[in-house]
Design a protein around this motif. Structure first.
Motif, mmCIF file in Angstrom:
data_model
loop_
_atom_site.group_PDB
_atom_site.id
_atom_site.type_symbol
_atom_site.label_atom_id
_atom_site.label_comp_id
_atom_site.label_asym_id
_atom_site.label_seq_id
_atom_site.Cartn_x
_atom_site.Cartn_y
_atom_site.Cartn_z
ATOM 1 N N TRP A 112 0.809 -1.215 0.000
ATOM 2 C CA TRP A 112 0.000 0.000 0.000
ATOM 3 C C TRP A 112 0.842 1.264 0.000
ATOM 4 O O TRP A 112 0.390 2.316 -0.454
ATOM 5 C CB TRP A 112 -0.965 0.009 1.181
ATOM 6 C CG TRP A 112 -0.317 0.125 2.528
ATOM 7 C CD1 TRP A 112 0.043 -0.892 3.369
ATOM 8 C CD2 TRP A 112 0.022 1.336 3.226
ATOM 9 N NE1 TRP A 112 0.600 -0.410 4.525
ATOM 10 C CE2 TRP A 112 0.590 0.962 4.467
ATOM 11 C CE3 TRP A 112 -0.095 2.689 2.927
ATOM 12 C CZ2 TRP A 112 1.047 1.890 5.396
ATOM 13 C CZ3 TRP A 112 0.354 3.629 3.859
ATOM 14 C CH2 TRP A 112 0.911 3.221 5.077
ATOM 15 N N THR A 113 2.093 1.164 0.491
ATOM 16 C CA THR A 113 2.951 2.354 0.514
ATOM 17 C C THR A 113 3.446 2.732 -0.865
ATOM 18 O O THR A 113 3.961 3.839 -1.061
ATOM 19 C CB THR A 113 4.158 2.136 1.444
ATOM 20 O OG1 THR A 113 4.973 1.069 0.924
ATOM 21 C CG2 THR A 113 3.708 1.768 2.851
ATOM 22 N N SER A 124 -5.694 1.990 -7.417
ATOM 23 C CA SER A 124 -6.659 1.985 -6.319
ATOM 24 C C SER A 124 -8.092 1.974 -6.861
ATOM 25 O O SER A 124 -8.352 2.317 -8.012
ATOM 26 C CB SER A 124 -6.443 3.195 -5.404
ATOM 27 O OG SER A 124 -6.597 4.404 -6.120
ATOM 28 N N TYR A 149 -9.499 2.966 -2.248
ATOM 29 C CA TYR A 149 -8.891 1.943 -1.385
ATOM 30 C C TYR A 149 -8.184 0.879 -2.213
ATOM 31 O O TYR A 149 -8.408 0.734 -3.421
ATOM 32 C CB TYR A 149 -9.943 1.288 -0.492
ATOM 33 C CG TYR A 149 -11.008 0.496 -1.228
ATOM 34 C CD1 TYR A 149 -10.816 -0.850 -1.539
ATOM 35 C CD2 TYR A 149 -12.210 1.097 -1.607
ATOM 36 C CE1 TYR A 149 -11.797 -1.580 -2.213
ATOM 37 C CE2 TYR A 149 -13.192 0.381 -2.276
ATOM 38 C CZ TYR A 149 -12.977 -0.948 -2.572
ATOM 39 O OH TYR A 149 -13.942 -1.663 -3.241
ATOM 40 N N ARG A 178 -6.050 -6.913 4.209
ATOM 41 C CA ARG A 178 -5.818 -5.586 4.784
ATOM 42 C C ARG A 178 -6.284 -4.527 3.790
ATOM 43 O O ARG A 178 -5.809 -4.467 2.666
ATOM 44 C CB ARG A 178 -4.350 -5.382 5.112
ATOM 45 C CG ARG A 178 -4.045 -3.985 5.694
ATOM 46 C CD ARG A 178 -2.644 -3.915 6.266
ATOM 47 N NE ARG A 178 -1.614 -4.104 5.247
ATOM 48 C CZ ARG A 178 -0.339 -4.331 5.529
ATOM 49 N NH1 ARG A 178 0.049 -4.433 6.786
ATOM 50 N NH2 ARG A 178 0.550 -4.478 4.555
ATOM 51 N N THR A 180 -6.587 -0.592 2.864
ATOM 52 C CA THR A 180 -6.047 0.746 3.092
ATOM 53 C C THR A 180 -6.895 1.731 2.297
ATOM 54 O O THR A 180 -7.012 1.603 1.077
ATOM 55 C CB THR A 180 -4.582 0.846 2.648
ATOM 56 O OG1 THR A 180 -3.800 -0.141 3.334
ATOM 57 C CG2 THR A 180 -4.019 2.225 2.962
ATOM 58 N N LEU A 193 -5.709 8.747 5.949
ATOM 59 C CA LEU A 193 -5.483 7.358 5.551
ATOM 60 C C LEU A 193 -5.881 6.451 6.713
ATOM 61 O O LEU A 193 -5.429 6.645 7.843
ATOM 62 C CB LEU A 193 -4.008 7.151 5.204
ATOM 63 C CG LEU A 193 -3.639 5.921 4.381
ATOM 64 C CD1 LEU A 193 -4.138 6.084 2.944
ATOM 65 C CD2 LEU A 193 -2.131 5.723 4.385
ATOM 66 N N GLN A 195 -6.782 2.170 7.922
ATOM 67 C CA GLN A 195 -6.616 0.755 7.586
ATOM 68 C C GLN A 195 -7.480 -0.110 8.491
ATOM 69 O O GLN A 195 -7.776 0.250 9.631
ATOM 70 C CB GLN A 195 -5.161 0.318 7.745
ATOM 71 C CG GLN A 195 -4.239 0.791 6.642
ATOM 72 C CD GLN A 195 -2.849 0.196 6.765
ATOM 73 O OE1 GLN A 195 -2.391 -0.120 7.857
ATOM 74 N NE2 GLN A 195 -2.160 0.043 5.646
#
Length: 215
Positions: A112-113, A124, A149, A178, A180, A193, A195
């Motif tokens: 996600w980073t 996304s 997301y 997960r 994000t 942001l 999660q």
């Protein structure tokens, strides 16, 4: 006019000028404080709008993953804790696999980073893409754009009974997801942001591997 009277008037003028200077400084400080307070209030409002948008994106992702979802673009069957073949490295999936990210290698930065959430054509998922939901955006204190997301498939490391050995083979591995999400405020630069992690122990009804109950 005597020298004493002229000196007195001159001193009074100096006092008046000093008082005007003090009043001006106090007025300027009050104006700056008022402006600062307005900026703080606006920042808090914008952050709250972005926070609510990010929360909405998490809920939309939950509907995408877990249902119920009767939208024509639904992809509930792609989310299976035992089969994550639909998840693509570097979040590079398209179509129904958009926003589905395979877990990053051990020691690497989380997937996600590496995602550019700001690009509409990026990896996304925009709010409602697979659920049909609509998020209000625009002027009047609303988000400047719809939240977005991505979903990562992560190896599940827990949930087993204590004192019981569990297989570590890939064939029996289970996964959690997960999510994000990013939300935007009334201005593009205001972002939040969030999660969450979702578990899906069984496939959705109608998907391969879904359990059916007999009447």
């Amino acid at each position: 006019m005597s020298p004493r009277v002229r000196a007195s008037r001159g001193f009074s003028l100096i006092v008046v000028l000093m008082l005007l200077l003090v009043v001006s400084v106090l007025g300027l400080a009050a104006a700056q404080n008022a402006l600062l307070g307005e900026r703080i209030a606006r920042h808090d409002r914008d952050t709250e709008v972005a926070f609510q948008a990010a929360e909405a994106a998490l809920l939309d992702a939950e509907r995408d993953l877990l249902g119920p979802n009767d939208h024509a673009a639904r992809r509930l069957c792609l989310f299976d804790g035992r089969d994550v073949s639909a998840f693509v490295a570097d979040c590079a999936g398209t179509g129904a696999r958009l926003g589905l990210c395979a877990a990053a290698p051990v020691g690497a930065k989380p997937a996600w980073t590496q995602v550019d959430f700001n690009a509409d054509a990026g990896p996304s998922v925009a709010y409602g893409r697979f659920t049909g939901q609509v998020y209000a955006t625009g002027a009047g204190g609303l988000s400047v754009r719809a939240p977005r997301y991505v979903v990562e498939a992560l190896r599940s490391r827990g949930g087993g009974a204590q004192g019981v050995l569990h297989s570590a083979s890939a064939a029996t591995a289970t996964h959690v997801f997960r999510v994000t999400a990013i939300g935007y405020g009334p201005r593009e630069e205001t972002r939040v942001l969030l999660q969450t992690t979702l578990a899906k122990p069984s496939a959705s009804p109608g998907c391969a591997g879904a359990s059916s109950s007999s009447s």
